[in-house]
Design a protein around this motif. Structure first.
Motif, PDB file in Angstrom:
ATOM      1  N   GLY A  16       0.813  -1.211   0.000  1.00 19.59           N
ATOM      2  CA  GLY A  16       0.000   0.000   0.000  1.00 19.59           C
ATOM      3  C   GLY A  16       0.847   1.262   0.000  1.00 19.59           C
ATOM      4  N   PRO A  17       0.202   2.406  -0.271  1.00 19.55           N
ATOM      5  CA  PRO A  17       0.923   3.678  -0.209  1.00 19.55           C
ATOM      6  C   PRO A  17       1.274   4.018   1.232  1.00 19.55           C
ATOM      7  CG  PRO A  17      -1.400   4.035  -0.646  1.00 19.55           C
ATOM      8  CD  PRO A  17      -1.179   2.557  -0.683  1.00 19.55           C
ATOM      9  N   LYS A  18       2.347   4.748   1.386  1.00 20.29           N
ATOM     10  CA  LYS A  18       2.839   5.068   2.717  1.00 20.29           C
ATOM     11  C   LYS A  18       2.335   6.459   3.109  1.00 20.29           C
ATOM     12  CE  LYS A  18       6.729   2.027   2.392  1.00 20.29           C
ATOM     13  NZ  LYS A  18       6.043   1.255   1.393  1.00 20.29           N
ATOM     14  N   PHE A  19       1.119   6.505   3.666  1.00 22.32           N
ATOM     15  CA  PHE A  19       0.499   7.782   4.013  1.00 22.32           C
ATOM     16  C   PHE A  19       1.201   8.433   5.202  1.00 22.32           C
ATOM     17  CE2 PHE A  19      -3.102   5.640   1.894  1.00 22.32           C
ATOM     18  CZ  PHE A  19      -3.245   6.538   0.868  1.00 22.32           C
ATOM     19  N   GLY A  20       1.743   7.645   6.114  1.00 27.55           N
ATOM     20  CA  GLY A  20       2.436   8.214   7.262  1.00 27.55           C
ATOM     21  C   GLY A  20       3.688   8.955   6.839  1.00 27.55           C
ATOM     22  N   ARG A  21       4.446   8.373   5.937  1.00 32.79           N
ATOM     23  CA  ARG A  21       5.663   9.018   5.444  1.00 32.79           C
ATOM     24  C   ARG A  21       5.323  10.265   4.637  1.00 32.79           C
ATOM     25  NH1 ARG A  21       9.538   5.243   2.151  1.00 32.79           N
ATOM     26  NH2 ARG A  21       9.501   4.194   4.163  1.00 32.79           N
TER      27      ARG A  21
END
Length: 51
Positions: A16-21
């Motif tokens: 998945g995409p790394k929304f936190g980063r």
């Protein structure tokens, strides 16, 4: 016996995409823009009018 395939990992973090980063980068950019704005206002208080 087959060799382990490092490309097929069962972890969900890689898919998945790394929304936190992305959120951390965006917050860092906003803070950097705020710091640059404060610095420019402090160093050049009358920027458009140098006369």
């Amino acid at each position: 016996m087959t060799e382990p395939n490092h490309y097929e990992d069962d972890s969900d973090d890689e898919d998945g995409p790394k929304f936190g980063r992305l959120l951390l980068v965006l917050v860092g950019v906003v803070l950097l823009c705020g710091a640059l704005t404060w610095l420019m206002a402090t160093v050049f208080p009358d920027f458009p009018n140098f006369s």
